[in-house]
Structure formats: structure tokens, C-alpha cells
Design a protein around this motif. Structure first.
Motif, PDB file in Angstrom:
ATOM      1  N   VAL A 112      14.666  21.717  35.337  1.00 57.80           N
ATOM      2  CA  VAL A 112      14.096  22.934  36.864  1.00 57.80           C
ATOM      3  C   VAL A 112      14.432  22.043  38.100  1.00 57.80           C
ATOM      4  CG1 VAL A 112      13.151  23.766  37.986  1.00 57.80           C
ATOM      5  CG2 VAL A 112      13.300  24.238  35.777  1.00 57.80           C
ATOM      6  N   LYS A 113      15.059  21.994  39.141  1.00 62.48           N
ATOM      7  CA  LYS A 113      15.314  21.491  40.349  1.00 62.48           C
ATOM      8  C   LYS A 113      14.688  22.484  41.320  1.00 62.48           C
ATOM      9  CE  LYS A 113      18.332  18.286  42.334  1.00 62.48           C
ATOM     10  NZ  LYS A 113      19.638  17.189  42.171  1.00 62.48           N
ATOM     11  N   LEU A 114      13.505  22.180  41.980  1.00 63.75           N
ATOM     12  CA  LEU A 114      12.765  22.685  42.451  1.00 63.75           C
ATOM     13  C   LEU A 114      13.011  21.833  44.645  1.00 63.75           C
ATOM     14  CD1 LEU A 114       9.725  23.115  41.035  1.00 63.75           C
ATOM     15  CD2 LEU A 114      11.459  25.080  41.497  1.00 63.75           C
ATOM     16  N   HIS A 115      13.091  22.886  45.467  1.00 64.47           N
ATOM     17  CA  HIS A 115      13.628  22.450  47.021  1.00 64.47           C
ATOM     18  C   HIS A 115      12.134  22.258  47.398  1.00 64.47           C
ATOM     19  CE1 HIS A 115      17.706  22.212  46.484  1.00 64.47           C
ATOM     20  NE2 HIS A 115      17.515  23.064  45.246  1.00 64.47           N
ATOM     21  N   PRO A 116      11.670  21.515  48.486  1.00 63.54           N
ATOM     22  CA  PRO A 116      10.451  22.097  49.167  1.00 63.54           C
ATOM     23  C   PRO A 116       9.559  22.735  49.859  1.00 63.54           C
ATOM     24  CG  PRO A 116      12.148  19.736  50.230  1.00 63.54           C
ATOM     25  CD  PRO A 116      12.766  20.692  48.843  1.00 63.54           C
ATOM     26  N   GLU A 117      11.127  24.310  49.651  1.00 64.07           N
ATOM     27  CA  GLU A 117      10.536  25.166  50.161  1.00 64.07           C
ATOM     28  C   GLU A 117      10.078  26.426  49.018  1.00 64.07           C
ATOM     29  OE1 GLU A 117      15.225  24.598  50.420  1.00 64.07           O
ATOM     30  OE2 GLU A 117      13.649  23.808  51.102  1.00 64.07           O
ATOM     31  N   ASP A 118      10.804  25.197  47.719  1.00 64.99           N
ATOM     32  CA  ASP A 118       9.643  26.415  46.828  1.00 64.99           C
ATOM     33  C   ASP A 118       8.245  26.595  46.083  1.00 64.99           C
ATOM     34  OD1 ASP A 118      12.454  27.181  46.182  1.00 64.99           O
ATOM     35  OD2 ASP A 118      13.344  25.819  45.009  1.00 64.99           O
ATOM     36  N   VAL A 119       8.248  24.808  46.947  1.00 66.46           N
ATOM     37  CA  VAL A 119       6.218  24.672  46.389  1.00 66.46           C
ATOM     38  C   VAL A 119       5.863  24.751  47.898  1.00 66.46           C
ATOM     39  CG1 VAL A 119       5.275  22.860  45.468  1.00 66.46           C
ATOM     40  CG2 VAL A 119       7.536  22.795  44.665  1.00 66.46           C
ATOM     41  N   CYS A 154       1.827  24.178  49.010  1.00 67.35           N
ATOM     42  CA  CYS A 154      -0.277  23.707  49.391  1.00 67.35           C
ATOM     43  C   CYS A 154      -1.025  25.012  49.641  1.00 67.35           C
ATOM     44  CB  CYS A 154       0.346  22.922  49.723  1.00 67.35           C
ATOM     45  SG  CYS A 154      -1.396  22.256  49.498  1.00 67.35           S
ATOM     46  N   VAL A 155      -0.772  25.958  48.552  1.00 69.61           N
ATOM     47  CA  VAL A 155      -2.257  27.060  48.818  1.00 69.61           C
ATOM     48  C   VAL A 155      -3.541  26.893  49.083  1.00 69.61           C
ATOM     49  CG1 VAL A 155      -0.451  28.814  48.769  1.00 69.61           C
ATOM     50  CG2 VAL A 155      -1.776  28.218  46.772  1.00 69.61           C
ATOM     51  N   GLY A 156      -3.854  25.369  48.928  1.00 67.56           N
ATOM     52  CA  GLY A 156      -5.561  25.278  48.725  1.00 67.56           C
ATOM     53  C   GLY A 156      -5.753  24.202  48.595  1.00 67.56           C
ATOM     54  N   PRO A 157      -6.727  23.356  48.593  1.00 72.97           N
ATOM     55  CA  PRO A 157      -6.660  21.491  48.176  1.00 72.97           C
ATOM     56  C   PRO A 157      -6.742  21.514  46.735  1.00 72.97           C
ATOM     57  CG  PRO A 157      -9.061  23.241  48.089  1.00 72.97           C
ATOM     58  CD  PRO A 157      -7.843  24.867  49.216  1.00 72.97           C
ATOM     59  N   ASP A 158      -6.732  22.384  46.021  1.00 74.84           N
ATOM     60  CA  ASP A 158      -6.688  22.552  44.721  1.00 74.84           C
ATOM     61  C   ASP A 158      -5.412  22.900  43.463  1.00 74.84           C
ATOM     62  OD1 ASP A 158      -7.885  24.528  44.705  1.00 74.84           O
ATOM     63  OD2 ASP A 158      -9.116  23.905  42.984  1.00 74.84           O
ATOM     64  N   LYS A 159      -4.463  23.563  44.629  1.00 75.74           N
ATOM     65  CA  LYS A 159      -3.349  24.763  44.399  1.00 75.74           C
ATOM     66  C   LYS A 159      -2.037  24.256  44.834  1.00 75.74           C
ATOM     67  CE  LYS A 159      -6.454  28.317  43.016  1.00 75.74           C
ATOM     68  NZ  LYS A 159      -6.943  29.895  43.338  1.00 75.74           N
ATOM     69  N   LEU A 160      -1.042  25.067  43.859  1.00 72.84           N
ATOM     70  CA  LEU A 160       0.066  24.887  44.157  1.00 72.84           C
ATOM     71  C   LEU A 160       0.342  26.437  43.946  1.00 72.84           C
ATOM     72  CD1 LEU A 160       1.564  21.424  43.441  1.00 72.84           C
ATOM     73  CD2 LEU A 160       0.677  21.965  45.879  1.00 72.84           C
ATOM     74  N   ARG A 161       1.447  27.017  44.510  1.00 68.80           N
ATOM     75  CA  ARG A 161       2.662  27.957  44.715  1.00 68.80           C
ATOM     76  C   ARG A 161       3.703  27.588  44.222  1.00 68.80           C
ATOM     77  NH1 ARG A 161       1.010  31.546  48.795  1.00 68.80           N
ATOM     78  NH2 ARG A 161      -0.838  32.814  47.045  1.00 68.80           N
ATOM     79  N   VAL A 162       4.402  28.205  42.921  1.00 70.11           N
ATOM     80  CA  VAL A 162       5.715  26.897  42.891  1.00 70.11           C
ATOM     81  C   VAL A 162       6.696  28.713  43.370  1.00 70.11           C
ATOM     82  CG1 VAL A 162       7.308  26.379  41.507  1.00 70.11           C
ATOM     83  CG2 VAL A 162       4.618  25.325  41.721  1.00 70.11           C
ATOM     84  N   ARG A 163       7.528  28.474  43.597  1.00 70.45           N
ATOM     85  CA  ARG A 163       8.530  29.763  43.675  1.00 70.45           C
ATOM     86  C   ARG A 163       9.777  29.423  42.203  1.00 70.45           C
ATOM     87  NH1 ARG A 163       6.502  30.249  48.767  1.00 70.45           N
ATOM     88  NH2 ARG A 163       5.157  31.162  48.989  1.00 70.45           N
ATOM     89  N   PRO A 164      10.222  30.462  41.788  1.00 69.43           N
ATOM     90  CA  PRO A 164      11.378  30.225  41.343  1.00 69.43           C
ATOM     91  C   PRO A 164      13.009  30.365  42.154  1.00 69.43           C
ATOM     92  CG  PRO A 164      11.048  32.507  41.120  1.00 69.43           C
ATOM     93  CD  PRO A 164       9.967  31.906  41.785  1.00 69.43           C
ATOM     94  N   PRO A 165      13.476  28.878  41.813  1.00 72.49           N
ATOM     95  CA  PRO A 165      13.896  28.257  42.410  1.00 72.49           C
ATOM     96  C   PRO A 165      15.746  29.579  43.153  1.00 72.49           C
ATOM     97  CG  PRO A 165      14.776  28.012  40.393  1.00 72.49           C
ATOM     98  CD  PRO A 165      13.180  27.948  40.552  1.00 72.49           C
TER      99      PRO A 165
END
Length: 121
Positions: free
Chosen positions: A1-8, A10-21
Motif C-alpha cells: 500500500v502506497k500512502l501519500h502525506p495527505e492520506d495520513v 495526526c489527530v492527537g499526541p498518540d493517534k494517527l488518522r489514515v484514509r484509504p489512498p
């Protein structure tokens, strides 16, 4: 899976939100493509290596409130002391390990001796 910076995100100090490419190179495949993209992300994200330290099996962020100011530590389970010390943003002078043989190979015999003394105490 190739993700781009706009797909990830940072929503908090310990959480990431990853969207489908998103499909940048062609027409949208509709809800089926979205479904399969989500299923693929669900399958591969638990095994993804962050910052390329593949030898680390698990990591935990530890918050130390006893000292002022509050300190955060990353506790890593696995091998690869030298790789962890080379990650940008990690203070290698503050990095420790309880694996005596690995400390001896990476930092030398005196560091290994000190590791043994710290484990005994």
C-alpha cells in the motif's frame, strides 16, 4: 500500500488518522474500490513499521508525571539498538537497552558492564 502525506493525519499526541489512498491517476471506482481499499488498510496497518525499525516488535509511549516537566519515553520491545539510535529525533545519549550482548556489540564492553550493574540494582 502506497500512502501519500495527505492520506495520513495526526489527530492527537498518540493517534494517527489514515484514509484509504485516493485515486489520483484515473476515474473513481466507486464504493467497491473504497471497500477493498479499507479492507487492505485494515490488513496491512497492524504490521506497518513506523520510521523503518522493523526489528522492533512493539512500542509503547510511557508518560512520566513524577518529574517536572512531564517526560515521555518510547519503550521498544525487540532488537536493533543501533537502528533505534539512528532514528532522527531520538537522543542516542539517552537511549538504553537491557540486552547486554547487543549493548556490547554496539557501544562496547564498558557500556555492557554498566548495563549489567543497572540490571542488578
Amino acid at each position: 500500500v502506497k500512502l501519500h502525506p495527505e492520506d495520513v493525519e495526526c489527530v492527537g499526541p498518540d493517534k494517527l488518522r489514515v484514509r484509504p489512498p485516493s485515486r489520483r491517476d484515473g476515474p473513481s471506482g466507486g464504493s467497491k474500490t473504497l471497500f477493498f481499499s479499507l479492507q487492505l488498510l485494515k490488513k496491512v496497518l497492524p504490521n506497518a513499521a513506523i520510521k523503518g525499525v522493523r526489528s522492533a516488535r512493539r512500542s509503547v509511549i510511557n508518560k512520566d508525571d513524577k518529574k517536572s516537566p512531564t517526560r515521555y519515553e518510547i519503550l521498544v520491545e525487540g532488537y536493533g539498538l543501533q537502528e533505534v539510535m539512528a532514528v532522527p529525533g531520538i537522543r542516542s545519549s539517552k537511549t538504553t537497552s537491557n540486552h547486554v550482548i547487543e549493548v556490547e556489540k554496539v557501544l562496547g564492553i564498558e557500556a555492557a558492564r554498566r548495563t549489567i550493574m543497572q540490571e542488578i540494582q
